[in-house]
Scaffold this motif. Sequence first.
Motif, mmCIF file in Angstrom:
data_model
loop_
_atom_site.group_PDB
_atom_site.id
_atom_site.type_symbol
_atom_site.label_atom_id
_atom_site.label_comp_id
_atom_site.label_asym_id
_atom_site.label_seq_id
_atom_site.Cartn_x
_atom_site.Cartn_y
_atom_site.Cartn_z
ATOM 1 N N CYS A 223 8.853 2.547 1.644
ATOM 2 C CA CYS A 223 8.453 1.937 0.362
ATOM 3 C C CYS A 223 7.801 0.583 0.614
ATOM 4 C CB CYS A 223 9.670 1.682 -0.518
ATOM 5 S SG CYS A 223 10.245 3.120 -1.341
ATOM 6 N N ALA A 224 8.453 -0.231 1.466
ATOM 7 C CA ALA A 224 7.916 -1.566 1.754
ATOM 8 C C ALA A 224 6.637 -1.455 2.584
ATOM 9 C CB ALA A 224 8.955 -2.391 2.495
ATOM 10 N N LEU A 225 6.597 -0.518 3.499
ATOM 11 C CA LEU A 225 5.431 -0.404 4.385
ATOM 12 C C LEU A 225 4.192 0.026 3.590
ATOM 13 C CD1 LEU A 225 7.295 1.149 7.440
ATOM 14 C CD2 LEU A 225 6.365 -1.179 7.244
ATOM 15 N N GLU A 226 4.386 0.808 2.535
ATOM 16 C CA GLU A 226 3.249 1.190 1.687
ATOM 17 C C GLU A 226 2.664 -0.041 1.014
ATOM 18 O OE1 GLU A 226 3.925 5.838 0.676
ATOM 19 O OE2 GLU A 226 4.649 4.421 -0.827
ATOM 20 N N LEU A 227 3.551 -0.931 0.603
ATOM 21 C CA LEU A 227 3.093 -2.167 -0.045
ATOM 22 C C LEU A 227 2.301 -3.029 0.962
ATOM 23 C CD1 LEU A 227 5.164 -4.261 -2.434
ATOM 24 C CD2 LEU A 227 4.128 -5.403 -0.479
ATOM 25 N N LEU A 251 6.435 11.925 5.314
ATOM 26 C CA LEU A 251 5.906 10.604 4.949
ATOM 27 C C LEU A 251 4.533 10.366 5.563
ATOM 28 C CD1 LEU A 251 9.183 8.522 5.399
ATOM 29 C CD2 LEU A 251 8.125 9.264 3.251
ATOM 30 N N LYS A 252 3.592 9.966 4.735
ATOM 31 C CA LYS A 252 2.285 9.508 5.224
ATOM 32 C C LYS A 252 1.630 8.634 4.160
ATOM 33 C CE LYS A 252 0.336 13.976 4.125
ATOM 34 N NZ LYS A 252 -0.276 15.180 4.506
ATOM 35 N N HIS A 253 0.549 7.945 4.544
ATOM 36 C CA HIS A 253 -0.135 7.047 3.601
ATOM 37 C C HIS A 253 -1.555 6.890 4.126
ATOM 38 C CE1 HIS A 253 -1.285 3.179 1.762
ATOM 39 N NE2 HIS A 253 -0.361 3.435 0.842
ATOM 40 N N PRO A 254 -2.548 6.867 3.221
ATOM 41 C CA PRO A 254 -3.934 6.823 3.716
ATOM 42 C C PRO A 254 -4.266 5.586 4.541
ATOM 43 C CG PRO A 254 -3.833 6.653 1.301
ATOM 44 C CD PRO A 254 -2.463 7.006 1.778
ATOM 45 N N ARG A 255 -3.540 4.492 4.339
ATOM 46 C CA ARG A 255 -3.842 3.267 5.118
ATOM 47 C C ARG A 255 -2.842 3.028 6.236
ATOM 48 N NH1 ARG A 255 -7.295 -0.786 2.954
ATOM 49 N NH2 ARG A 255 -5.716 -2.418 3.052
ATOM 50 N N VAL A 256 -2.016 4.013 6.537
ATOM 51 C CA VAL A 256 -1.144 3.933 7.723
ATOM 52 C C VAL A 256 -1.671 4.953 8.727
ATOM 53 C CG1 VAL A 256 1.181 4.113 8.649
ATOM 54 C CG2 VAL A 256 0.854 3.324 6.288
#
Length: 371
Positions: A223-227, A251-256
């Motif tokens: 949650c924090a890493l997405e921010l 878990l994944k995120h376009p900017r990670v």
Amino acid sequence: MTRRRLVVVAGARPNFMKVAPLLRALSNTEFEATLVHTGQHYSPEMSDAFFRDLRIPPPAFHLGAGGGSHAQQTAEVMSRFEPVLEKVRPEWTLVVGDVNSTLACALVAKKLHCQLAHIEAGLRSFDRRMPEEINRIAVDAISDLHFTTEQSANDNLAREGADPGRVHMVGNLMIDSLLECRDRSRQSAILEHLNCEAKSYAVLTLHRPENVDCSAALRELWCALELVADHLPLMFPVHPRTAKALLAAGLKHPRVRFLEPLGYLDFMRLVDGAAAVLTDSGGLQEETTILGVPCLTLRDNTERPITITHGTNRLAGTAADRIAAAWRSLRRDPPRPLSAPPGWDGHAAEGAVRVLASCAPGDAGSRFRGQ
Ligand code: UD1
């Protein structure tokens, strides 16, 4: 002249940066060093890449112990190390750091009445849920010589009753490697390869069981890493343990950006070029201190407090709101290093070898069990 025999143990990734300068400092001395690789880390990117980048000679013995539970891994290393030590019969066994191989080989050495020296002794997180903390306490309790990296380690050892004459603050062997490899690491093409510009990203590493093995804890961190990633893209070389956990949790995120584990030179270039580092690693807290890169440690404690008092490290904890607040504070007011801690100057291994040379030769050989 017969040379004084030493066995140097390496098992897992963070050990390799410490044995490299040690072996260099031992060459052309009265000592003959035999390198033993326990095989705790075995994947090419976790082991061979480091031998290549750090120019470590091939080990004389590779135990091929591999993974498993703590008990299995420790027992496997112990039973494979014992015959090697009985064959080499060294005056000293040198272990580094706090991984399971460190503990396993320390136990074997002392039970064979071989003298034991611990490099990076005395560090304490005071959190006995960490397997490394158990390893540190147990190894220090049976070591004959303690080589330390910072004053807190000397204080911890004194409190635990260590003989002060056997504690030597020689500095930081991991920083020996960092400084030795700095020019070569600056030539790494990793930033071009990843198509990213210096200071336009942050680096993330995560591998501690307490952060990644429990999916609720990992989700909280995420949650924090997405921010954070909304502010700055994250470059994330993923440890094999973490890769399994991320996949399982989806878990994944376009900017990670997930990367394979990197070799030493590429990783140090990536860290040196980062605007900030977020990590649960111990060694990276020390490396960012010397590189002057702001570091948020995703843990509630550190066994390396000098990285906070002298370096660029701040403890951010593991709760999402606390990490988010620490990140905002770091952006507003980035930590700047005060000065390099004493002995973090590239000559720690030489100091350790000087101490070993000053110990009376031969006495351990005669003590070796059964000799
Ligand atoms: C170990 C150390 C830790 C250190 C870390 C650095 C202990 C208790 N922990 O944790 O202190 O910070 O190394 O990485 O000794 N694996 C591979 N390839 C490898 C090595 C591991 O795929 O070369 C996978 C295996 O699935 C293994 C898992 O990673 O089961 C964990 O490896 P392990 O050596 O047990 O612990 P680390 O988490 O690496």
